[in-house]
Design a protein around this motif. Structure first.
Motif, PDB file in Angstrom:
ATOM      1  N   MET A   1       0.818  -1.209   0.000  1.00  0.00           N
ATOM      2  CA  MET A   1       0.000   0.000   0.000  1.00  0.00           C
ATOM      3  C   MET A   1       0.851   1.257   0.000  1.00  0.00           C
ATOM      4  SD  MET A   1      -2.982   1.692   2.380  1.00  0.00           S
ATOM      5  CE  MET A   1      -2.265   3.152   3.125  1.00  0.00           C
TER       6      MET A   1
ATOM      7  N   GLU B   1       2.943   1.191  -3.564  1.00  0.00           N
ATOM      8  CA  GLU B   1       2.207   1.056  -4.841  1.00  0.00           C
ATOM      9  C   GLU B   1       0.794   1.634  -4.801  1.00  0.00           C
ATOM     10  OE1 GLU B   1       4.219   0.247  -7.072  1.00  0.00           O
ATOM     11  OE2 GLU B   1       5.768  -0.579  -5.764  1.00  0.00           O
ATOM     12  N   GLY B   2       0.240   1.883  -3.615  1.00  0.00           N
ATOM     13  CA  GLY B   2      -1.098   2.453  -3.516  1.00  0.00           C
ATOM     14  C   GLY B   2      -2.198   1.434  -3.709  1.00  0.00           C
ATOM     15  N   LEU B   3      -3.451   1.865  -3.481  1.00  0.00           N
ATOM     16  CA  LEU B   3      -4.590   0.941  -3.506  1.00  0.00           C
ATOM     17  C   LEU B   3      -5.256   0.823  -4.881  1.00  0.00           C
ATOM     18  CD1 LEU B   3      -6.371   1.758  -0.124  1.00  0.00           C
ATOM     19  CD2 LEU B   3      -4.946  -0.222  -0.666  1.00  0.00           C
ATOM     20  N   HIS B   4      -5.035   1.793  -5.757  1.00  0.00           N
ATOM     21  CA  HIS B   4      -5.692   1.736  -7.062  1.00  0.00           C
ATOM     22  C   HIS B   4      -5.150   0.599  -7.916  1.00  0.00           C
ATOM     23  CE1 HIS B   4      -7.678   5.938  -7.666  1.00  0.00           C
ATOM     24  NE2 HIS B   4      -8.478   5.075  -7.079  1.00  0.00           N
ATOM     25  N   CYS B   5      -6.063  -0.079  -8.617  1.00  0.00           N
ATOM     26  CA  CYS B   5      -5.640  -1.055  -9.621  1.00  0.00           C
ATOM     27  C   CYS B   5      -5.080  -0.274 -10.806  1.00  0.00           C
ATOM     28  CB  CYS B   5      -6.838  -1.883 -10.095  1.00  0.00           C
ATOM     29  SG  CYS B   5      -7.530  -2.891  -8.793  1.00  0.00           S
ATOM     30  N   ARG B   6      -4.147  -0.895 -11.498  1.00  0.00           N
ATOM     31  CA  ARG B   6      -3.646  -0.234 -12.722  1.00  0.00           C
ATOM     32  C   ARG B   6      -3.442  -1.288 -13.787  1.00  0.00           C
ATOM     33  NH1 ARG B   6      -0.785   3.195 -10.424  1.00  0.00           N
ATOM     34  NH2 ARG B   6      -0.823   2.483  -8.272  1.00  0.00           N
TER      35      ARG B   6
END
Lengths: 204, 204
Positions: free
Chosen positions: B196, B199-204
């Motif tokens: 988290m 890379e963060g929570l958003h899918c890419r």
């Protein structure tokens, strides 16, 4: 339902000129955060305000009432975010972002009140009631996280409960260090938090 | 320098059979976290242990000593992470990840001790000394964040101090909800936090 904004702090005037319930409340919240609720006495608050111990009871019936008023101010602000149209309609991802930005705004506007709420240990009935309301708020945000996950906008390789806890952990920790009036505006802070939580710190 | 691991808890035995300084310390840390340091008395600790108030002084000279020992256990663990070779050599990004993983490990292994450290208000000299040591630790991690930023691995559109505070906020909030022994292992928790944060929570 309390609306968002410092102007809406509990304000029933009962006292003598110069002091009202709101000033007593502000001093009480500061003391509760500094010494803990149990360790703070009405005598300490009276001394801090420069009034007699009997005068303080003119403004508020008991220490418990001060705690209840303070926690209600924090919780009312948070709950009002969830009642906004933008939290209810549209894509889950956008609703989640709206709720997180709204939570950060309430947290900054009502900083000492939310700090008190976040530090509750649940030792008294008043604290337990507030923790129940906080859990209801947390559950509604968790449902939004779930919806954003179902929608495919939030990663599925982290458990949804862990995800919700990370989000709250990151946001709630703002009370530990953010001081309004400094170079970091509330708007930039909210942008930075949203960026880190959703996009992460790594360059790509 | 204390080494990492629960086995290295302060263990100077002074007491009668069945109770040693370590068991008194465990009970004290739980009480400090629950009621606050000021609101906890040696009498309360004696009652909790089922021994007399005079017997407790056989194990530890004062409440302040219990606080000092507990905080040293938390700080010693954290400081040992920074002394590891993997925190000192290699790319800043990898060193930062090592330090964050190490911090999470200490936090879980010494959960009540680190919880106590994170909740300090700085009301006493002992608390202020511990906060100084914590600030030194924080500064060294901040220097690593800076190095990872210079290196180009961490985003530059968030202020480095804000970045460091987000990282600590996210990691430190684990003490508020993580309970060892549940379905979420310490290893998976560390992997999720690293994912988290970077890379963060958003899918890419």
């Amino acid at each position: 339902m309390t609306t968002v904004g410092p102007a809406s702090a509990p304000s029933t005037r009962r006292g003598r000129p110069g002091y009202d319930q709101q000033s007593v409340l502000a001093v009480a919240v500061t003391a509760f955060n500094r010494y803990g609720y149990e360790a703070t006495s009405m005598g300490m608050l009276a001394e801090e305000l420069g009034i007699s111990k009997s005068a303080i009871y003119h403004h508020v019936p008991s220490k418990g009432d001060l705690l209840r008023l303070a926690l209600d101010h924090a919780l009312g602000g948070l709950e009002s975010v969830l009642e906004d149209d933008r939290a209810v309609t549209g894509a889950a991802d956008a609703r989640l972002e709206f709720v997180l930005r709204g939570t950060i705004a309430v947290l900054i506007e009502r900083l000492p009140f939310v700090t008190l709420l976040l530090r509750l240990r649940g030792n008294t009935e008043i604290e337990r009631e507030a923790l129940d309301r906080r859990r209801t708020f947390d559950r509604e945000v968790a449902a939004l996280v779930d919806a954003a996950r179902q929608e495919g906008s939030i990663r599925r390789d982290i458990d949804p409960r862990t995800t919700t806890r990370f989000i709250f952990g990151t946001i709630n920790s703002i009370v530990e260090w953010y001081r309004p009036g400094g170079p970091l505006t509330a708007q930039k802070l909210a942008d930075d938090v949203i960026l880190m939580v959703f996009e992460g710190l790594h360059c790509r």
